[in-house]
Scaffold this motif. Structure first.
Motif, PDB file in Angstrom:
ATOM      1  N   HIS A  13      25.668   3.837  25.931  1.00  0.00           N
ATOM      2  CA  HIS A  13      24.468   3.111  26.360  1.00  0.00           C
ATOM      3  C   HIS A  13      23.223   3.601  25.621  1.00  0.00           C
ATOM      4  O   HIS A  13      22.346   2.800  25.268  1.00  0.00           O
ATOM      5  CB  HIS A  13      24.295   3.242  27.866  1.00  0.00           C
ATOM      6  CG  HIS A  13      25.209   2.346  28.647  1.00  0.00           C
ATOM      7  ND1 HIS A  13      24.889   1.838  29.880  1.00  0.00           N
ATOM      8  CD2 HIS A  13      26.444   1.856  28.353  1.00  0.00           C
ATOM      9  CE1 HIS A  13      25.865   1.071  30.325  1.00  0.00           C
ATOM     10  NE2 HIS A  13      26.833   1.086  29.414  1.00  0.00           N
ATOM     11  N   ARG A  14      23.146   4.900  25.364  1.00  0.00           N
ATOM     12  CA  ARG A  14      22.003   5.417  24.610  1.00  0.00           C
ATOM     13  C   ARG A  14      21.968   4.849  23.200  1.00  0.00           C
ATOM     14  O   ARG A  14      20.906   4.490  22.682  1.00  0.00           O
ATOM     15  CB  ARG A  14      22.051   6.943  24.570  1.00  0.00           C
ATOM     16  CG  ARG A  14      21.649   7.620  25.879  1.00  0.00           C
ATOM     17  CD  ARG A  14      22.010   9.094  25.889  1.00  0.00           C
ATOM     18  NE  ARG A  14      21.386   9.822  24.796  1.00  0.00           N
ATOM     19  CZ  ARG A  14      21.721  11.067  24.449  1.00  0.00           C
ATOM     20  NH1 ARG A  14      22.688  11.691  25.112  1.00  0.00           N
ATOM     21  NH2 ARG A  14      21.100  11.672  23.452  1.00  0.00           N
ATOM     22  N   ALA A  15      23.138   4.729  22.575  1.00  0.00           N
ATOM     23  CA  ALA A  15      23.197   4.143  21.236  1.00  0.00           C
ATOM     24  C   ALA A  15      22.803   2.674  21.275  1.00  0.00           C
ATOM     25  O   ALA A  15      22.055   2.201  20.412  1.00  0.00           O
ATOM     26  CB  ALA A  15      24.600   4.308  20.657  1.00  0.00           C
ATOM     27  N   ALA A  16      23.298   1.956  22.264  1.00  0.00           N
ATOM     28  CA  ALA A  16      22.984   0.530  22.366  1.00  0.00           C
ATOM     29  C   ALA A  16      21.492   0.295  22.574  1.00  0.00           C
ATOM     30  O   ALA A  16      20.935  -0.701  22.097  1.00  0.00           O
ATOM     31  CB  ALA A  16      23.775  -0.093  23.511  1.00  0.00           C
ATOM     32  N   ASP A  17      20.843   1.219  23.255  1.00  0.00           N
ATOM     33  CA  ASP A  17      19.403   1.070  23.492  1.00  0.00           C
ATOM     34  C   ASP A  17      18.572   1.354  22.245  1.00  0.00           C
ATOM     35  O   ASP A  17      17.367   1.096  22.224  1.00  0.00           O
ATOM     36  CB  ASP A  17      18.967   1.971  24.651  1.00  0.00           C
ATOM     37  CG  ASP A  17      19.434   1.441  26.000  1.00  0.00           C
ATOM     38  OD1 ASP A  17      19.718   0.223  26.095  1.00  0.00           O
ATOM     39  OD2 ASP A  17      19.527   2.229  26.959  1.00  0.00           O
ATOM     40  N   MET A  18      19.206   1.886  21.188  1.00  0.00           N
ATOM     41  CA  MET A  18      18.528   2.073  19.908  1.00  0.00           C
ATOM     42  C   MET A  18      18.471   0.789  19.091  1.00  0.00           C
ATOM     43  O   MET A  18      17.705   0.682  18.130  1.00  0.00           O
ATOM     44  CB  MET A  18      19.246   3.152  19.077  1.00  0.00           C
ATOM     45  CG  MET A  18      19.194   4.542  19.646  1.00  0.00           C
ATOM     46  SD  MET A  18      20.216   5.702  18.660  1.00  0.00           S
ATOM     47  CE  MET A  18      19.407   5.607  17.046  1.00  0.00           C
ATOM     48  N   VAL A  19      19.295  -0.175  19.460  1.00  0.00           N
ATOM     49  CA  VAL A  19      19.411  -1.413  18.683  1.00  0.00           C
ATOM     50  C   VAL A  19      18.194  -2.298  18.926  1.00  0.00           C
ATOM     51  O   VAL A  19      17.823  -2.582  20.070  1.00  0.00           O
ATOM     52  CB  VAL A  19      20.706  -2.160  19.061  1.00  0.00           C
ATOM     53  CG1 VAL A  19      20.753  -3.532  18.404  1.00  0.00           C
ATOM     54  CG2 VAL A  19      21.918  -1.326  18.655  1.00  0.00           C
TER      55      VAL A  19
END
Length: 222
Positions: A13-19
């Protein structure tokens, strides 16, 4: 959800929020990446996030369809803004071994095409030195000669066999997957190059040459 799954979800989820809106995203293969894709699907529905994904496997493409993530290809978008993927082992210098899901050939191509490579893991994947068996994708015609060369490199190649099918695991590209133990890998970049120099090897799971653009996100269970 157990603690490991919670840590994977946290990282994904943290990675997805970087998108960011309007970008092209490489989508890796594996459980931690699927949590990232789950979150991307939520953002598409709730925020109107507009992205295109490039999947690294048939499984990822099917999961993207399930989450409502529109897909494209490297032919149409040869440069990606970001790639999100998992790993089997990662060192403090951000060198890693990947390929437990047998998608490392496409994963390395996608990671190479991306401006930024985001690797999502749980803390169990952090190691001081790489020592896991290295997944290697091999052209079926050449597996005998390749294995001989791998032994000469000091490896112990073992064909990966299917769990719910008889016979060898076949990659999405139609090739064999071997797992080759080398013990502790003191120079991952050298090993990566040495394996790939063997005729018949399509790619191996040592990712040692992308550290400058790599960000590692370690998920926590709480």
């Amino acid at each position: 959800m157990d603690l490991v799954a919670q840590a994977k979800k946290n990282a994904g989820h943290r990675a997805a929020d970087m998108v960011k809106d309007g970008i092209i995203v490489g989508l890796g293969t594996g459980s931690t990446v699927f949590f990232a894709m789950e979150r991307l699907g939520e953002r598409i529905k709730t925020e109107g996030l507009s992205i295109l994904g490039v999947p690294t496997s048939h499984q990822t493409a099917m999961r993207a369809e399930e989450y409502g993530i529109p897909l494209t290809t490297l032919s149409l978008h040869p440069v990606l803004d970001i790639a999100i993927d998992g790993a089997d082992q990662v060192t403090p210098s951000k060198q890693m071994i990947k390929g437990r899901g047998a998608a490392h050939l496409r994963e390395k191509i996608v990671a190479d095409a991306a401006k930024q490579f985001v690797v999502v893991i749980d803390s169990a994947k952090e190691v001081p030195v790489l020592d896991a068996a290295v997944p290697i994708e091999i052209l079926p015609f050449a597996y005998g000669s390749v294995c001989k060369k791998l032994v000469e490199l000091g490896g112990e190649p073992v064909m990966r066999n299917g769990v719910k099918k008889d016979g060898p695991v076949i990659s999405d590209n139609g090739n064999y997957i071997f797992d080759c133990a080398f013990g502790k890998v003191d120079d991952p970049a050298l090993l990566e190059s040495a394996i790939n120099s063997i005729p018949g090897v399509l790619e191996n799971g040592v990712f040692a040459k992308m550290t400058e653009k790599t960000i590692v996100i370690v998920g926590k269970s709480a």
